[in-house]
Design a protein around this motif. Sequence first.
Motif, PDB file in Angstrom:
ATOM      1  N   THR A  19       0.836  -1.188   0.000  1.00 47.13           N
ATOM      2  CA  THR A  19       0.000   0.000   0.000  1.00 47.13           C
ATOM      3  C   THR A  19       0.876   1.244   0.000  1.00 47.13           C
ATOM      4  OG1 THR A  19      -1.694  -1.167   1.221  1.00 47.13           O
ATOM      5  CG2 THR A  19      -1.807   1.212   1.280  1.00 47.13           C
ATOM      6  N   THR A  20       0.495   2.197  -0.840  1.00 41.23           N
ATOM      7  CA  THR A  20       1.232   3.445  -0.949  1.00 41.23           C
ATOM      8  C   THR A  20       0.283   4.493  -1.499  1.00 41.23           C
ATOM      9  OG1 THR A  20       3.152   4.535  -1.905  1.00 41.23           O
ATOM     10  CG2 THR A  20       2.083   2.871  -3.262  1.00 41.23           C
ATOM     11  N   HIS A  21       0.623   5.723  -1.319  1.00 41.65           N
ATOM     12  CA  HIS A  21      -0.192   6.786  -1.897  1.00 41.65           C
ATOM     13  C   HIS A  21       0.083   6.845  -3.397  1.00 41.65           C
ATOM     14  CE1 HIS A  21      -2.664  10.315  -1.860  1.00 41.65           C
ATOM     15  NE2 HIS A  21      -1.744  10.986  -2.515  1.00 41.65           N
ATOM     16  N   GLU A  32       3.298   0.682 -16.113  1.00 40.73           N
ATOM     17  CA  GLU A  32       4.366   0.028 -16.874  1.00 40.73           C
ATOM     18  C   GLU A  32       3.987  -1.392 -17.280  1.00 40.73           C
ATOM     19  OE1 GLU A  32       8.790   1.482 -15.823  1.00 40.73           O
ATOM     20  OE2 GLU A  32       7.740   0.509 -14.158  1.00 40.73           O
ATOM     21  N   LYS A  33       3.054  -1.968 -16.586  1.00 43.59           N
ATOM     22  CA  LYS A  33       2.644  -3.340 -16.856  1.00 43.59           C
ATOM     23  C   LYS A  33       1.573  -3.421 -17.942  1.00 43.59           C
ATOM     24  CE  LYS A  33       3.815  -4.294 -12.097  1.00 43.59           C
ATOM     25  NZ  LYS A  33       4.433  -2.999 -11.872  1.00 43.59           N
ATOM     26  N   THR A  34       1.170  -2.285 -18.507  1.00 44.25           N
ATOM     27  CA  THR A  34       0.191  -2.261 -19.593  1.00 44.25           C
ATOM     28  C   THR A  34       0.913  -2.183 -20.925  1.00 44.25           C
ATOM     29  OG1 THR A  34      -0.048   0.150 -19.651  1.00 44.25           O
ATOM     30  CG2 THR A  34      -1.480  -1.055 -18.106  1.00 44.25           C
ATOM     31  N   LYS A  35       0.140  -2.261 -22.002  1.00 38.63           N
ATOM     32  CA  LYS A  35       0.726  -2.216 -23.345  1.00 38.63           C
ATOM     33  C   LYS A  35       1.199  -0.820 -23.727  1.00 38.63           C
ATOM     34  CE  LYS A  35      -2.026  -6.015 -25.135  1.00 38.63           C
ATOM     35  NZ  LYS A  35      -3.032  -6.413 -26.124  1.00 38.63           N
ATOM     36  N   ASN A  36       0.597   0.227 -23.146  1.00 38.02           N
ATOM     37  CA  ASN A  36       0.969   1.602 -23.493  1.00 38.02           C
ATOM     38  C   ASN A  36       1.049   2.418 -22.210  1.00 38.02           C
ATOM     39  OD1 ASN A  36       1.006   4.328 -24.294  1.00 38.02           O
ATOM     40  ND2 ASN A  36      -0.056   3.837 -26.196  1.00 38.02           N
ATOM     41  N   THR A  37       2.231   2.434 -21.632  1.00 39.48           N
ATOM     42  CA  THR A  37       2.448   3.105 -20.352  1.00 39.48           C
ATOM     43  C   THR A  37       2.047   4.574 -20.408  1.00 39.48           C
ATOM     44  OG1 THR A  37       4.255   1.589 -19.858  1.00 39.48           O
ATOM     45  CG2 THR A  37       4.190   3.643 -18.605  1.00 39.48           C
ATOM     46  N   THR A  38       2.449   5.265 -21.458  1.00 36.83           N
ATOM     47  CA  THR A  38       2.193   6.706 -21.561  1.00 36.83           C
ATOM     48  C   THR A  38       0.707   7.020 -21.524  1.00 36.83           C
ATOM     49  OG1 THR A  38       4.217   6.950 -22.841  1.00 36.83           O
ATOM     50  CG2 THR A  38       2.638   8.764 -22.953  1.00 36.83           C
ATOM     51  N   MET A  39      -0.079   6.279 -22.307  1.00 32.47           N
ATOM     52  CA  MET A  39      -1.516   6.544 -22.323  1.00 32.47           C
ATOM     53  C   MET A  39      -2.161   6.165 -20.992  1.00 32.47           C
ATOM     54  SD  MET A  39      -4.559   5.412 -24.920  1.00 32.47           S
ATOM     55  CE  MET A  39      -3.901   6.376 -26.267  1.00 32.47           C
ATOM     56  N   CYS A  40      -1.742   5.054 -20.426  1.00 29.45           N
ATOM     57  CA  CYS A  40      -2.288   4.622 -19.138  1.00 29.45           C
ATOM     58  C   CYS A  40      -2.055   5.698 -18.081  1.00 29.45           C
ATOM     59  CB  CYS A  40      -1.636   3.306 -18.731  1.00 29.45           C
ATOM     60  SG  CYS A  40      -2.100   2.694 -17.098  1.00 29.45           S
ATOM     61  N   VAL A  41      -0.815   6.216 -18.012  1.00 26.96           N
ATOM     62  CA  VAL A  41      -0.506   7.269 -17.040  1.00 26.96           C
ATOM     63  C   VAL A  41      -1.367   8.496 -17.311  1.00 26.96           C
ATOM     64  CG1 VAL A  41       1.290   8.883 -16.267  1.00 26.96           C
ATOM     65  CG2 VAL A  41       1.834   6.459 -16.555  1.00 26.96           C
ATOM     66  N   ALA A  42      -1.483   8.888 -18.574  1.00 29.18           N
ATOM     67  CA  ALA A  42      -2.262  10.080 -18.916  1.00 29.18           C
ATOM     68  C   ALA A  42      -3.725   9.920 -18.506  1.00 29.18           C
ATOM     69  CB  ALA A  42      -2.163  10.365 -20.413  1.00 29.18           C
ATOM     70  N   VAL A  43      -4.303   8.747 -18.758  1.00 29.12           N
ATOM     71  CA  VAL A  43      -5.708   8.507 -18.418  1.00 29.12           C
ATOM     72  C   VAL A  43      -5.902   8.561 -16.906  1.00 29.12           C
ATOM     73  CG1 VAL A  43      -7.524   6.738 -18.390  1.00 29.12           C
ATOM     74  CG2 VAL A  43      -6.292   7.229 -20.511  1.00 29.12           C
ATOM     75  N   LEU A  44      -5.042   7.880 -16.173  1.00 21.92           N
ATOM     76  CA  LEU A  44      -5.211   7.836 -14.719  1.00 21.92           C
ATOM     77  C   LEU A  44      -4.862   9.162 -14.049  1.00 21.92           C
ATOM     78  CD1 LEU A  44      -4.021   4.221 -13.960  1.00 21.92           C
ATOM     79  CD2 LEU A  44      -6.349   5.135 -13.795  1.00 21.92           C
ATOM     80  N   ARG A  45      -3.846   9.857 -14.526  1.00 22.17           N
ATOM     81  CA  ARG A  45      -3.498  11.154 -13.924  1.00 22.17           C
ATOM     82  C   ARG A  45      -4.570  12.198 -14.208  1.00 22.17           C
ATOM     83  NH1 ARG A  45       2.390  12.805 -15.363  1.00 22.17           N
ATOM     84  NH2 ARG A  45       1.417  14.792 -14.957  1.00 22.17           N
ATOM     85  N   ALA A  51      -5.302  10.089  -7.569  1.00 23.94           N
ATOM     86  CA  ALA A  51      -4.353  10.582  -6.563  1.00 23.94           C
ATOM     87  C   ALA A  51      -4.717  10.119  -5.157  1.00 23.94           C
ATOM     88  CB  ALA A  51      -4.287  12.105  -6.610  1.00 23.94           C
ATOM     89  N   LYS A  52      -5.954   9.686  -4.966  1.00 21.01           N
ATOM     90  CA  LYS A  52      -6.413   9.261  -3.638  1.00 21.01           C
ATOM     91  C   LYS A  52      -6.264   7.759  -3.418  1.00 21.01           C
ATOM     92  CE  LYS A  52      -9.930  12.846  -3.881  1.00 21.01           C
ATOM     93  NZ  LYS A  52     -11.374  13.092  -3.990  1.00 21.01           N
ATOM     94  N   THR A  53      -5.824   7.026  -4.447  1.00 14.83           N
ATOM     95  CA  THR A  53      -5.767   5.571  -4.325  1.00 14.83           C
ATOM     96  C   THR A  53      -4.557   5.118  -3.533  1.00 14.83           C
ATOM     97  OG1 THR A  53      -4.550   5.308  -6.379  1.00 14.83           O
ATOM     98  CG2 THR A  53      -6.953   5.242  -6.528  1.00 14.83           C
ATOM     99  N   SER A  61      -9.943  -0.121 -10.323  1.00 18.16           N
ATOM    100  CA  SER A  61     -11.346   0.236 -10.134  1.00 18.16           C
ATOM    101  C   SER A  61     -11.665   1.565 -10.818  1.00 18.16           C
ATOM    102  CB  SER A  61     -11.673   0.310  -8.638  1.00 18.16           C
ATOM    103  OG  SER A  61     -13.036   0.611  -8.453  1.00 18.16           O
ATOM    104  N   ILE A  62     -10.756   2.513 -10.687  1.00 18.59           N
ATOM    105  CA  ILE A  62     -10.927   3.802 -11.361  1.00 18.59           C
ATOM    106  C   ILE A  62     -10.910   3.601 -12.874  1.00 18.59           C
ATOM    107  CG2 ILE A  62      -9.792   6.021 -11.824  1.00 18.59           C
ATOM    108  CD1 ILE A  62      -9.006   5.979  -8.799  1.00 18.59           C
TER     109      ILE A  62
END
Length: 156
Positions: A19-21, A32-45, A51-53, A61-62
Amino acid sequence: MSLAMSLILLAAMFSTLPTTHADTGFIYHTCEKTKNTTMCVAVLRDDPESAKTSTAHDLASIALQIALNTADHNGAVIGDLAKKSQGTPQGDALAVYHKAYVGAAMDLDIFGRNDFDGGDYAGTSNSLSVAKGASDACENAFEGIGKIPPLPPLIS
């Protein structure tokens, strides 16, 4: 959206991460474990809830919620386009597209969410496969009339 779905599946494999912030590093290392790290980061950020997970499971879940929201929104847009094009080959293809999106959204919302929340990642994966089938139906409908679909596939 497909990267968000990939993250959902990864949650099953990586939900035991400490567990971490969810700072940028945590999101990045999970993506990094997805096929497209850049897009994954962009979608989640882009989603303030990320930021609360505190776990990869929370991020997944998000990602599932983002996928559901996108499917709902795209289904509404396609529905409006289909109504405006009734009686034409494009209108028929849009009607198929709309039905596929609505069905996929319902399946993800009812079964995918329940399975995910219950820890049944195989069931969640099955819902993703159904959504992939919907994407294929959309592409086939437009291929049949020699046109490109107005929106990208729900799941690729």
